[in-house]
Design an enzyme around this catalytic site. Structure first.
Site, PDB file in Angstrom:
ATOM      1  N   ASP A  21      -3.763  13.081  -8.535  1.00  0.00           N
ATOM      2  CA  ASP A  21      -2.893  13.730  -7.261  1.00  0.00           C
ATOM      3  C   ASP A  21      -1.384  13.600  -7.408  1.00  0.00           C
ATOM      4  O   ASP A  21      -0.793  14.288  -8.108  1.00  0.00           O
ATOM      5  CB  ASP A  21      -3.367  13.210  -5.951  1.00  0.00           C
ATOM      6  N   GLU A  37     -11.684   2.807  -0.997  1.00  0.00           N
ATOM      7  CA  GLU A  37     -11.271   4.041  -1.933  1.00  0.00           C
ATOM      8  C   GLU A  37     -10.403   3.170  -2.808  1.00  0.00           C
ATOM      9  O   GLU A  37     -10.556   3.584  -4.042  1.00  0.00           O
ATOM     10  CB  GLU A  37     -10.725   5.037  -1.089  1.00  0.00           C
TER      11      GLU A  37
END
Ligand code: 6A9
Length: 788
Positions: A524, A758
């Protein structure tokens, strides 16, 4: 006219499936072909539910709420971080026959268990057992309502059978894939042998236009008029399902065109502690020896648990390695959550190519896949899946074959697979509109090759020829499509120089980001060239292609197919000299991307012109925009972090490469990548370290610790420490330290904060981001087992 015709036929390409035969037979998941895997907890997005691996499955599930609570609305159903549960997840799950989950709500814990039993022609029976216990801290035993339901999805029917006024004793039903069936609700008891407890009952029999509406339908049916009146206690009003009244504001929306399907809810309200069982019985199962309830259910569960424990030790050997019971419990949860997080999705992606003006619907398709996060993104992600299968292939290679086959069967005629699979109404309801459309220029790392590599290694390490057959058969069916997939990367993602590669999908026409994202790379906001252009080349993609070409060559060779071209590509792409020419920066002493780049960027408040004498507040708040203080030029990108490690991570570097010395030095440097909890994604000394990308976009791959890349690092260190070379010893030391740091931290966070996360904070080790995130963070188990 010709131009228009061309455009429309090109526009269709993006939504035309690849013509070569599917890897999976059309009926491969049917009850007749694969009865053991027909029913499963394939609804990872709900706390507890089961469905079958069929497109329009009847679904079953559970909602619950605490009665007489200060919180007005605490109805739980789909996994939501906003519910702020102390923790939930599977403690045991074999992906096939049973599962044990623990859900810790504010002052009570629900244990949800299921066991399946084969028989008949439709995937057999199952029983659920839900056990509720209050926490010792709870001021008094809470009264809880469990709401068990069954819902049809555009086919099939359900009938409620009521006894004793309000108690729904059972649901009978019929559907194409299940034939006739019966779901029985047993009364709550304190323990297995005790008699029924005081409870009150409600039910709802209604219809729903789609599965994503179930929570709202229950919510809008709730009524406070019911009376809870235990033999020794005061009468109180409680909330129960009544009749469904759609809220008024929905009238403005356009009416739902979908077919309405049966939806039946059974509510039981009872004080903790209690245990309750629900049975599903298939009408085609005639010679059932007894009912799977009570002590028989207990025996069955105990048997499965013992089998699970034995298989777990055989597969991962944690006991043999001397791990304590607490670590082993954690390891079991990691595996079980990945298995229990598997979903079966069916529906259409929404896709866009340059040739169509508006997004188009992709053909309907099925996807059997694990998911990264049951709460925040309970759906398939292409590059996550390769990592998931590294773990699952050690437990059940059949799962890995089926999952890869499903993904590869979703390929279009161009060879493209949509990166994020948002299939079906339920999946779509979790995603904001702007994130739904998938573009056909966009790649995602081809990590399925990592999983294939593992399957191939299992072949060569297993002398048993018969045991190899399923994988060989699978590879033979896969190969034509795999070639196309590989070719797609090799043609659409090439870079400006021969043998260089470039991720597509970066936004070059904006000054809103500090550094335009590269979502396609999976990393990302990891910093790349500041000014996206066709002149860029990306070192991580280069390495992915080196890996992929090598696996292509191996698969081709195994199958007796021509493999020389793949071999040659692999040789060229792994050539350390070429790699250095393209990506080594002498200045930064690191592998780097190359592109049109400047370091001199920052986010600045835009100036808003307010004419003299006008009130300031009537003008928009100034945005943050990027200011570029020095013009970009063609050069290596200065970022140091995960991307710089790729030639090492994917083991492209020769063991005697002097570059390893630089890489190991940067890895071990606490001012750069090293932390006591794992490797951080971006060097602490990087100009973009922990910098926001926009006002609303917190740093994501700019510092925090991610477990998938740390897994690759540990695996690579293991490789270099077992391979002759000048850095062998250094690698061995780093291996021990890094592995221990990661395992201890992920473990500690799990027990302290209730979840596998995460990512992990590089300063404190604390888990952050989505949770539970039992996708690639569960690879910690493989590091414990030292299986790479
Ligand atoms: C957007 C918000 C309710 C981001 O794990 C999945 C992916 C990874 O593939 C990727 O590498 N995650 C990583 O950088 C999560 C992506 C989630 C996108 C969801 C919609 C939903 O709001």
């Amino acid at each position: 006219f010709y131009a228009i015709y061309m455009r429309s036929s090109l526009a269709k390409r993006v939504v035309t499936l690849h013509p070569s035969p599917h890897v999976l037979d059309a009926n491969s998941t049917d009850a007749k072909v694969s009865p053991e895997r027909f029913w499963g907890s394939y609804r990872p997005q709900v706390y507890f539910g089961m469905k079958t691996r069929s497109p329009r499955s009847i679904v079953t599930g559970m909602m619950w709420m605490r009665q007489f609570s200060d919180l007005d609305m605490n109805l739980r159903h789909t996994c939501e971080q906003g519910d702020r549960l102390q923790g939930y997840g599977w403690l045991m799950h074999d992906g096939l026959t049973f599962g044990v989950q623990e859900i810790r709500d504010n002052d009570f814990t629900l244990t949800t268990e299921f066991v399946k039993r084969m028989g008949g022609d439709h995937g057999g029976d199952w029983t659920w057992r839900v056990t509720a216990k209050q926490h010792s801290s709870a001021p008094q035993a809470p009264v809880i309502s469990l709401m068990f339901y069954a819902a049809a999805d555009a086919q099939g029917s359900l009938q409620a059978h009521v006894e004793e006024r309000n108690r729904l004793a059972s649901i009978t039903g019929f559907s194409e894939e299940l034939g006739n069936f019966k779901i029985t609700f047993r009364k709550p008891v304190t323990g297995e042998l005790s008699s029924a407890k005081y409870a009150t009952y409600n039910y709802l029999q209604t219809v729903s236009p789609g599965l994503e509406k179930l929570t709202d339908i229950v919510k809008y049916s709730l009524n406070r008029r019911f009376v809870y009146s235990p033999p020794s206690g005061e009468k109180k009003h409680y909330i129960g399902v009544d009749t469904y009244k759609p809220p008024h504001h929905q009238n403005q929306q356009k009416p739902d065109q979908r077919k309405e399907s049966d939806f039946v809810v059974y509510q039981v309200t009872v004080q903790t502690p209690f245990q309750i069982e629900v049975l599903f019985e298939s009408g085609s199962f005639h010679d059932r020896p007894n009912q799977l309830v009570g002590s028989i259910m207990t025996q069955e569960l105990e048997k499965r648990k013992a089998e699970f424990d034995a298989k777990f030790e055989k597969a991962f050997g944690l006991e043999k390695k001397g791990f304590s019971q607490a670590y082993i419990k954690f390891g079991k949860a990691a595996l079980s959550n990945m298995l229990g997080g598997m979903g079966y999705f069916f529906g259409q992606s929404v896709v866009q190519s340059v040739y169509n003006e508006y997004p188009l619907l992709y053909p309907e398709g099925a996807l059997f896949t694990a998911v990264p996060s049951r709460s925040f993104f309970p759906r398939g992600f292409l590059w996550d899946e390769g990592f998931h299968q590294l773990l699952l292939s050690k437990w059940d290679p059949q799962v890995t074959r089926e999952v890869i086959a499903h993904w590869i069967d979703l390929m279009n005629m161009e060879g493209w697979i949509p990166r994020e699979q948002i299939l079906g109404d339920e999946a779509r309801s979790k995603v904001p509109a702007e994130f739904i459309v998938q573009r056909n220029e966009n790649a995602n790392p081809p990590t399925l090759f990592l999983a294939l590599q593992e399957l191939i290694e299992q072949l060569s390490s297993n002398p048993d020829k018969a045991a190899s057959q399923p994988t060989l058969h699978f590879l033979r069916r896969l190969f034509p499509r795999l070639k196309t997939w590989y070719e797609w990367y090799n043609t659409t993602q090439t870079g400006p120089l021969p043998n260089s590669y470039r991720w597509r999908g970066r936004d070059k026409d904006t000054n809103l980001f500090l550094n335009p994202k590269t979502l396609t790379s999976g990393l990302d906001d990891y910093p790349r060239a500041s000014h996206p252009s066709a002149d860029e080349r990306h070192v991580d993609l280069h390495c992915w292609m080196a890996l992929s070409s090598g696996i292509m060559a191996k698969v081709a060779q195994l199958l007796g197919e021509p493999h020389e071209d793949y071999q040659l590509s692999h040789k060229v792409l792994s050539d350390n000299n070429l790699l250095s020419e393209l990506h080594w920066s002498e200045q930064h002493r690191a592998f780097s991307d190359f592109g049109n780049h400047t370091e001199d960027v920052s986010l600045q408040r835009e100036k808003v012109y307010v004419p003299p004498g006008q009130p300031r507040h009537q003008f928009p708040v100034a945005r943050l925009v990027r200011s570029v203080r020095r013009a970009p030029k063609a050069q290596h990108v200065n970022a140091l972090g995960y991307v710089s490690l790729f030639p090492f991570l994917l083991q492209i570097l020769q063991p005697d490469s002097p570059k390893l010395e630089h890489i190991f030095r940067d890895m071990r440097d606490s001012n750069k990548l090293w932390t006591p909890y794992g490797l951080r994604s971006l060097s602490k000394s990087d100009p973009l370290y922990m910098k926001r990308n926009t006002e609303h976009d917190a740093p994501y791959w700019r510092g925090p610790i991610w477990i998938n890349i740390n897994y690759l690092a540990v695996r690579a260190l293991h490789y270099y420490s077992h391979t002759e070379g000048p850095y062998q010893e250094k690698a061995a030391v780093l291996y021990e330290e890094l592995r221990t740091n990661i395992i201890n931290n992920v473990y500690r966070q799990y027990f302290e904060a209730g979840y596998i996360w995460e990512q992990y904070n590089d300063g404190t080790g604390r888990g952050q981001g989505s949770h539970p995130f039992t996708g690639w963070s569960s690879l910690t188990l493989l590091m414990m087992a030292e299986q790479y």
